[in-house]
Design a protein around this motif. Structure first.
Motif, short mmCIF file in Angstrom:
data_model
loop_
_atom_site.label_atom_id
_atom_site.label_comp_id
_atom_site.label_asym_id
_atom_site.label_seq_id
_atom_site.Cartn_x
_atom_site.Cartn_y
_atom_site.Cartn_z
N ALA A 124 26.25 -33.90 -8.99
CA ALA A 124 25.95 -34.84 -8.23
C ALA A 124 24.43 -35.00 -8.19
O ALA A 124 23.72 -36.24 -8.24
N HIS A 125 23.78 -33.95 -7.94
CA HIS A 125 22.37 -33.99 -7.92
C HIS A 125 21.79 -34.65 -9.56
O HIS A 125 20.95 -35.35 -9.50
N ASP A 126 22.25 -34.02 -10.44
CA ASP A 126 21.74 -34.48 -11.81
C ASP A 126 22.22 -36.02 -12.00
O ASP A 126 21.19 -36.68 -12.54
N GLN A 127 23.31 -36.42 -11.55
CA GLN A 127 23.68 -37.93 -11.77
C GLN A 127 22.66 -38.74 -11.07
O GLN A 127 22.40 -39.75 -11.64
N LEU A 128 22.49 -38.32 -9.88
CA LEU A 128 21.65 -39.32 -8.89
C LEU A 128 20.22 -39.17 -9.39
O LEU A 128 19.55 -40.28 -9.57
N ARG A 129 19.65 -38.17 -9.87
CA ARG A 129 18.42 -37.94 -10.36
C ARG A 129 18.12 -38.82 -11.56
O ARG A 129 17.21 -39.46 -11.69
N GLY A 130 19.29 -38.97 -12.20
CA GLY A 130 19.02 -39.72 -13.66
C GLY A 130 19.09 -41.15 -13.48
O GLY A 130 18.38 -42.10 -13.86
N GLU A 131 19.84 -41.54 -12.23
CA GLU A 131 19.96 -42.91 -11.83
C GLU A 131 19.10 -43.40 -10.88
O GLU A 131 18.29 -44.66 -11.30
N PRO A 136 16.92 -36.93 -5.51
CA PRO A 136 17.55 -37.62 -4.50
C PRO A 136 17.77 -36.81 -3.11
O PRO A 136 17.33 -35.64 -3.12
N THR A 137 17.96 -37.37 -2.00
CA THR A 137 18.16 -36.88 -0.74
C THR A 137 19.44 -36.07 -0.41
O THR A 137 20.24 -36.34 -1.02
N ASP A 138 19.29 -35.06 0.52
CA ASP A 138 20.62 -34.59 1.03
C ASP A 138 21.66 -35.66 1.32
O ASP A 138 22.69 -35.39 0.77
N GLN A 139 21.31 -36.69 2.03
CA GLN A 139 22.02 -37.80 2.45
C GLN A 139 22.94 -38.29 1.17
O GLN A 139 24.03 -38.72 0.89
N GLU A 140 21.97 -38.69 0.36
CA GLU A 140 22.48 -39.34 -1.01
C GLU A 140 23.35 -38.76 -1.65
O GLU A 140 24.39 -38.91 -2.51
N ILE A 141 23.22 -37.10 -1.90
CA ILE A 141 24.00 -36.28 -2.62
C ILE A 141 25.21 -36.05 -1.58
O ILE A 141 26.37 -36.21 -2.46
N ALA A 142 25.19 -36.08 -0.51
CA ALA A 142 26.39 -35.93 0.42
C ALA A 142 27.18 -37.24 0.44
O ALA A 142 28.44 -37.19 -0.01
N ASP A 143 26.41 -38.55 0.09
CA ASP A 143 27.38 -39.52 -0.10
C ASP A 143 28.12 -39.73 -1.23
O ASP A 143 29.17 -40.21 -1.35
N ARG A 144 27.41 -39.27 -2.29
CA ARG A 144 27.88 -39.11 -3.82
C ARG A 144 29.17 -38.36 -3.70
O ARG A 144 30.15 -38.64 -4.50
#
Length: 265
Positions: A124-131, A136-144
């Motif tokens: 999730a971290h790697d996907q969000l970082r790429g997008e 990404p924030t903790d909340q964004e990773i949690a949402d993903r």
């Protein structure tokens, strides 16, 4: 485990005596000489085991880890070439660390739930970082992940040790690649090896500098002072769970930066 009395004997040998002992063993192959070298350098196995044990204390016996380190030291002595003038201590430390990390991974000491959570968090971290082109924030990773922030932080705290092993695995892969063998030791004597070594250390240094102040403190105390996460928590005046969360976040950032470097991006 090597006793305190045995450990103190290693201090009786000067660098010149150790060099002479190594040369004599290479010349004669006498097991007694090798055993003296193993006894002296056993502190390397103990030091690596002490740090690794903080990650796997719920699942491993420290004696098993030390024994694996001792086996790695014996292998190092057999493969070491004193004629190259490289530091045996630096060479052995990196090899012992790699052998112990590999040993711990193979034992599969981490519960499946923890390993799955760590894998999901990394993905999730790697996907969000790429997008997002940022951390990404903790909340964004949690949402993903489709979980609450509280659940994410709990999972992140539990997965801290597994994430550390994952990051160290990335570093080990760098060190074992064809063109970067022995990058952290003086074995890389060629101009290309020295250049690669400097470049990697610069990237790692910059990556650590990019961390927040708290993240840098945790990484520094853990890797340079060899402190347990629980001890770091006491120094920082925070809970064990919170320091594990900070560690997880720092490792996710460092791992992403180093993997990006490896891919040439």
């Amino acid at each position: 485990m090597i006793t305190e009395g045995a450990a103190s004997k290693k201090q009786e040998l000067s660098p010149a005596e150790l060099q002479e002992l190594m040369l004599e063993y290479k010349r004669t192959g006498e097991i007694g000489l090798r055993n003296q070298l193993v006894l002296h350098y056993s502190y390397i196995a103990q030091m690596v085991a002490a740090q690794t044990y903080t990650l796997s204390s719920n699942y491993a016996q420290v004696e098993d880890i030390v024994n694996e380190g001792i086996l790695a030291i014996i292998d190092c002595i057999e493969k070491y070439d004193p004629e190259k003038g490289a530091s045996f201590k630096a060479y052995a430390y990196k090899r012992v660390q790699g052998a112990v990390i590999d040993f711990v991974r193979k034992q599969d000491w981490f519960p499946r739930r923890v390993r799955v959570n760590a894998k999901n968090i990394m993905e999730a971290h790697d996907q969000l970082r790429g997008e997002l082109f940022r951390e990404p924030t903790d909340q964004e990773i949690a949402d993903r992940l489709g979980i609450s922030l509280e659940t994410y932080q709990k999972n992140s705290s539990e997965a801290a040790n597994s994430l550390i092993f994952s990051f160290e695995g990335v570093l080990e892969n760098m060190l074992s690649s064809d063109n970067q063998t022995d990058l952290f030791s003086s074995q890389s004597s060629s101009p290309e090896g020295e250049l690669a070594k400097k470049e990697l250390l610069d990237v790692l240094r910059d990556a650590i500098q990019s961390l927040s102040e708290r993240e840098r403190l945790v990484v520094t105390l853990y890797y340079y002072e060899h402190m347990k996460l629980s001890s770091i928590a006491k120094i920082m005046g925070i809970s064990d769970q919170r320091v594990s969360q900070i560690s997880s976040r720092a490792i996710l950032k460092l791992r992403a930066i180093m993997e990006q470097y490896m891919k040439g991006e």
